[in-house]
Design a protein around this motif. Sequence first.
Motif, PDB file in Angstrom:
ATOM      1  N   PHE A  83      34.769  42.868  37.364  1.00 15.82           N
ATOM      2  CA  PHE A  83      35.105  41.193  36.833  1.00 15.82           C
ATOM      3  C   PHE A  83      35.650  41.012  36.125  1.00 15.82           C
ATOM      4  O   PHE A  83      37.341  40.533  35.752  1.00 15.82           O
ATOM      5  CB  PHE A  83      34.385  40.563  37.603  1.00 15.82           C
ATOM      6  N   PRO A  84      35.230  41.318  34.600  1.00 15.53           N
ATOM      7  CA  PRO A  84      35.909  41.368  33.609  1.00 15.53           C
ATOM      8  C   PRO A  84      37.730  41.755  33.428  1.00 15.53           C
ATOM      9  O   PRO A  84      38.407  40.731  33.174  1.00 15.53           O
ATOM     10  CB  PRO A  84      35.189  42.412  32.202  1.00 15.53           C
ATOM     11  N   ALA A  85      37.848  42.678  33.849  1.00 11.34           N
ATOM     12  CA  ALA A  85      39.375  43.414  33.763  1.00 11.34           C
ATOM     13  C   ALA A  85      39.924  42.301  34.813  1.00 11.34           C
ATOM     14  O   ALA A  85      41.140  42.355  34.262  1.00 11.34           O
ATOM     15  CB  ALA A  85      39.406  44.675  33.838  1.00 11.34           C
ATOM     16  N   LEU A  86      39.391  42.089  35.953  1.00 14.67           N
ATOM     17  CA  LEU A  86      40.357  41.558  37.132  1.00 14.67           C
ATOM     18  C   LEU A  86      40.309  40.366  36.648  1.00 14.67           C
ATOM     19  O   LEU A  86      41.555  39.523  37.271  1.00 14.67           O
ATOM     20  CB  LEU A  86      39.757  41.679  39.112  1.00 14.67           C
ATOM     21  N   PHE A  87      39.459  39.420  36.128  1.00 10.21           N
ATOM     22  CA  PHE A  87      39.991  37.879  35.539  1.00 10.21           C
ATOM     23  C   PHE A  87      40.760  37.937  33.958  1.00 10.21           C
ATOM     24  O   PHE A  87      41.640  36.360  34.036  1.00 10.21           O
ATOM     25  CB  PHE A  87      38.819  37.515  35.155  1.00 10.21           C
ATOM     26  N   SER A  88      41.220  39.095  33.386  1.00 12.87           N
ATOM     27  CA  SER A  88      41.472  38.857  32.329  1.00 12.87           C
ATOM     28  C   SER A  88      42.985  38.857  32.945  1.00 12.87           C
ATOM     29  O   SER A  88      43.906  38.661  31.812  1.00 12.87           O
ATOM     30  CB  SER A  88      41.429  40.135  31.516  1.00 12.87           C
ATOM     31  N   THR A  89      43.410  39.705  34.014  1.00 17.36           N
ATOM     32  CA  THR A  89      45.331  39.492  34.463  1.00 17.36           C
ATOM     33  C   THR A  89      45.403  38.003  34.961  1.00 17.36           C
ATOM     34  O   THR A  89      46.449  37.903  35.224  1.00 17.36           O
ATOM     35  CB  THR A  89      44.819  40.588  35.706  1.00 17.36           C
ATOM     36  N   PHE A  90      44.299  37.243  35.255  1.00 16.62           N
ATOM     37  CA  PHE A  90      44.881  35.871  36.124  1.00 16.62           C
ATOM     38  C   PHE A  90      45.891  35.358  34.060  1.00 16.62           C
ATOM     39  O   PHE A  90      46.169  34.307  34.577  1.00 16.62           O
ATOM     40  CB  PHE A  90      44.372  35.016  36.171  1.00 16.62           C
ATOM     41  N   VAL A  91      45.433  35.890  33.402  1.00 19.01           N
ATOM     42  CA  VAL A  91      46.506  35.373  32.103  1.00 19.01           C
ATOM     43  C   VAL A  91      48.056  35.155  32.178  1.00 19.01           C
ATOM     44  O   VAL A  91      48.983  34.675  31.823  1.00 19.01           O
ATOM     45  CB  VAL A  91      45.591  35.383  30.992  1.00 19.01           C
ATOM     46  N   VAL A  92      48.068  36.455  33.289  1.00 17.42           N
ATOM     47  CA  VAL A  92      50.008  37.382  33.468  1.00 17.42           C
ATOM     48  C   VAL A  92      50.248  35.718  34.351  1.00 17.42           C
ATOM     49  O   VAL A  92      51.274  35.219  34.198  1.00 17.42           O
ATOM     50  CB  VAL A  92      49.961  38.407  33.632  1.00 17.42           C
ATOM     51  N   PRO A  93      50.280  35.629  35.326  1.00 17.24           N
ATOM     52  CA  PRO A  93      50.408  34.326  36.196  1.00 17.24           C
ATOM     53  C   PRO A  93      50.597  33.007  35.373  1.00 17.24           C
ATOM     54  O   PRO A  93      51.307  32.197  36.412  1.00 17.24           O
ATOM     55  CB  PRO A  93      49.711  34.726  37.422  1.00 17.24           C
ATOM     56  N   LEU A  94      49.301  32.834  35.455  1.00 19.22           N
ATOM     57  CA  LEU A  94      49.089  31.334  34.471  1.00 19.22           C
ATOM     58  C   LEU A  94      50.205  30.952  33.880  1.00 19.22           C
ATOM     59  O   LEU A  94      50.527  30.291  33.845  1.00 19.22           O
ATOM     60  CB  LEU A  94      47.819  31.134  34.366  1.00 19.22           C
ATOM     61  N   GLY A  95      50.229  31.771  32.747  1.00 18.98           N
ATOM     62  CA  GLY A  95      50.569  31.551  31.870  1.00 18.98           C
ATOM     63  C   GLY A  95      52.696  31.155  31.474  1.00 18.98           C
ATOM     64  O   GLY A  95      53.042  30.955  31.476  1.00 18.98           O
ATOM     65  N   GLY A  96      52.905  32.452  33.289  1.00 21.87           N
ATOM     66  CA  GLY A  96      54.154  31.703  33.734  1.00 21.87           C
ATOM     67  C   GLY A  96      54.032  30.603  34.130  1.00 21.87           C
ATOM     68  O   GLY A  96      55.338  29.674  33.358  1.00 21.87           O
ATOM     69  N   LEU A  97      53.522  30.164  34.874  1.00 22.57           N
ATOM     70  CA  LEU A  97      52.795  28.545  35.578  1.00 22.57           C
ATOM     71  C   LEU A  97      53.407  27.813  34.624  1.00 22.57           C
ATOM     72  O   LEU A  97      53.911  26.714  35.121  1.00 22.57           O
ATOM     73  CB  LEU A  97      51.860  28.668  36.661  1.00 22.57           C
ATOM     74  N   ILE A  98      52.597  27.840  33.380  1.00 20.98           N
ATOM     75  CA  ILE A  98      52.585  27.119  32.426  1.00 20.98           C
ATOM     76  C   ILE A  98      53.378  26.732  31.821  1.00 20.98           C
ATOM     77  O   ILE A  98      53.971  25.426  31.826  1.00 20.98           O
ATOM     78  CB  ILE A  98      51.269  27.427  31.339  1.00 20.98           C
ATOM     79  N   GLN A  99      54.723  27.767  31.797  1.00 22.07           N
ATOM     80  CA  GLN A  99      56.211  27.833  31.321  1.00 22.07           C
ATOM     81  C   GLN A  99      56.816  26.841  32.003  1.00 22.07           C
ATOM     82  O   GLN A  99      57.843  25.967  31.583  1.00 22.07           O
ATOM     83  CB  GLN A  99      56.162  29.141  30.517  1.00 22.07           C
TER      84      GLN A  99
END
Length: 534
Positions: free
Chosen positions: A128-144
Motif C-alpha cells: 500500500f505505501p508503494a501503491l499510494f506513492s504512484t498517485f503523485v504521477v497522475p495528480l502532478g500532471g492534472l495540477i499542471q
Amino acid sequence: KFVIQKLYWPFRDINRWNNFLILTESLSKNCRPPIVWIFLLWTIACGLAFISLGNLPLRDFDEATVARVALELNHKSGIERLLPSIWDTPYLNKPPGLHWIISFAISFSQNFQNNLNSLPSEFCIRFFPALFSTFVVPLGGLIQWNLRPKDRISCVTTSVILLTLLPIVRYGRMAMLDGTQLSAIALLWFSLSSVKIKRSNKFAFLGAGFACSFMLLLKAPIVIPALFASVVPLLFENKLKKYQYNFSWSWFFFGLIPGFSWHLLNIYSNGAGAFWMWWGDGAGRVLFEEGSGSDLGVLVPIIEIFEGGWPWILIWPIGLLWAFFSLNTRWGVWAISTQVIIAGSILPLKMQLPWYIHPFWLPFALLCGPPASWLIHRKKDNYLFAKNILRKIPYILSLIGLCLLVFSLLIKLNFLIFVEDYFNMIFFISSGWFIGGLLLSNSRKNIRKFGFISVIIGSTIGLFFFASSKFWLWEINENWDVRPAAEFISSYPDQKIYIGNSFERPSLNWYSQKQIKSFDVQNKTRCYSIKKTN
C-alpha cells in the motif's frame, strides 16, 4: 424551407463543413486533459512500484518500525485499533494513518496463511505505501493542467518527470510515510488549484480537507507548509475573497473531521504525551536537534537534489526563471509559491535526512514541465531564455548520455573495475539520453517527439533494472543483515538477549519477533540506577 436553408447555409459548402468539424474536434480535444497518457504513465509507475518489491528485507529504522506498529494494530480490536502501540507501549512518534492500511493488508494476507503467527511478507508490508506513492504521477500532471489549461504537452511532461525521478521511485517503494505523504500533498494542491470563480467549488474544498486530514494522519506538521504553499496563490488570485460570504470554504472543515478527531482522541487517551508527535518527535526535533546522519547540515538536501534530479535538473533553473517572469499567470504564482515555501520549510532544518527533501519534487516537476514541453513544440513565446539556453540542453543531455554509455561499455568489457550489476541500468539510461538528446535537437517536431519518448523509455527501463536489483534499498549495505541473527535468536525464545550496538535495530526486533534492547543503553541505565540508589 427558407429558415432551414438559412440555418444550413454555412454548411452547404463541403470545405466549410470539413473546416467546422476540424475546428470542433480541435476545441473539444484541447478542453480536456490527456487522460489516456496520464493513465498510461500511472500504469508504468505501478509497474516500477511493484516489481521485486519483496526482494530485500525491511530496513532500519522506519520500515521495521512501521511494520511492527501495523502488526500490533492488527492484533487489536474495537476502539483500541485507533491508538497505535509498539511493544505494548503507546506509539507517539507518528499518527497511524498508513499503519492502519498496512494492518488491513496484514489481515488480508493472513487469511491465506495456515500459520497466523508467521510474519507477513515484505511485499505485503510495502504494497500500500508503494501503491499510494504512484498517485503523485497522475495528480502532478492534472495540477499542471489546472495551472496551464489546454497545454496538453506540459501536462504530460510533468507526469513524465515525476515518473522518472529516482527519489520518487526509491522512497515510494519503501514502507515509509514519505511517498504517501507526497501524493497527499498532490491531492491538496490539485483540489485547491481546481477552485474556479464562476462555479460551485464545495467538492474542491472538501477534497482539500480530506487531503489535509490524511496528512494529519501521516506526518502531522507537514500540513502547515503544504497548505500555506497552496493558499498563498489563491490569496494572490483573490479567489478566496469570493467565498468569504457564501461559505463554500466550510466544506474544507468537513474534510478535516477524520484527522482532527483522531488527534482529539489521542489527547484524551495519552494526555500531554499526544503533543510529542507535534513537537518532541515532530517540528521541535527536526528544527533544533541535530540527529545521526545530519553532519553535513543543509548540504544533505542540496546533495540529494543534485543526485536525484537527473536529467530534469538541467532545465530546472530555466523553469525557475520562467516562473519569475510569469508571475502574472496562475502557473507562475503557483510554481514560485510551492517551490519557495516547500524549500524554505526544509532547508533550515537542524536535523537533515535524505528523505526530508521528498516534498520538494512535486514543485520541481511543476517548474520543469513547461521547459520540457518547449523542447518538443518550440513555439515562439515571450520567454527570453528559451532560444539562448534551452536549445543547448539536448546537446548537453546527449553528451552526458554518450559519456555514460562509454562508461557502461568499459564496465562490460572489464576495462573498469566496477559492479557489473549496474551495467543494465547505466546502459539503457545513457542510451535513452544519448539518442533522445540527438533527436530533440532536430528541427522537425515529430522527430523531437520521438526524442522525448526515447528519453522516457531509456530512463524507465533503467529504473526497472534498478528496482529489480539489490541496490534500490541502499541502507541495507551500511549495516549487517539481521536475518541470520534473528533466526538464531528464535531458537532461544525464553532467554533475555541484548544487542551490542549503541542503538537498537528495529529490523532485528521485527524478524526475531521480540524486542532486543541495546546492551550499551541497558548498562548505562543500570549504572544510573545503582548510583541513584547509593
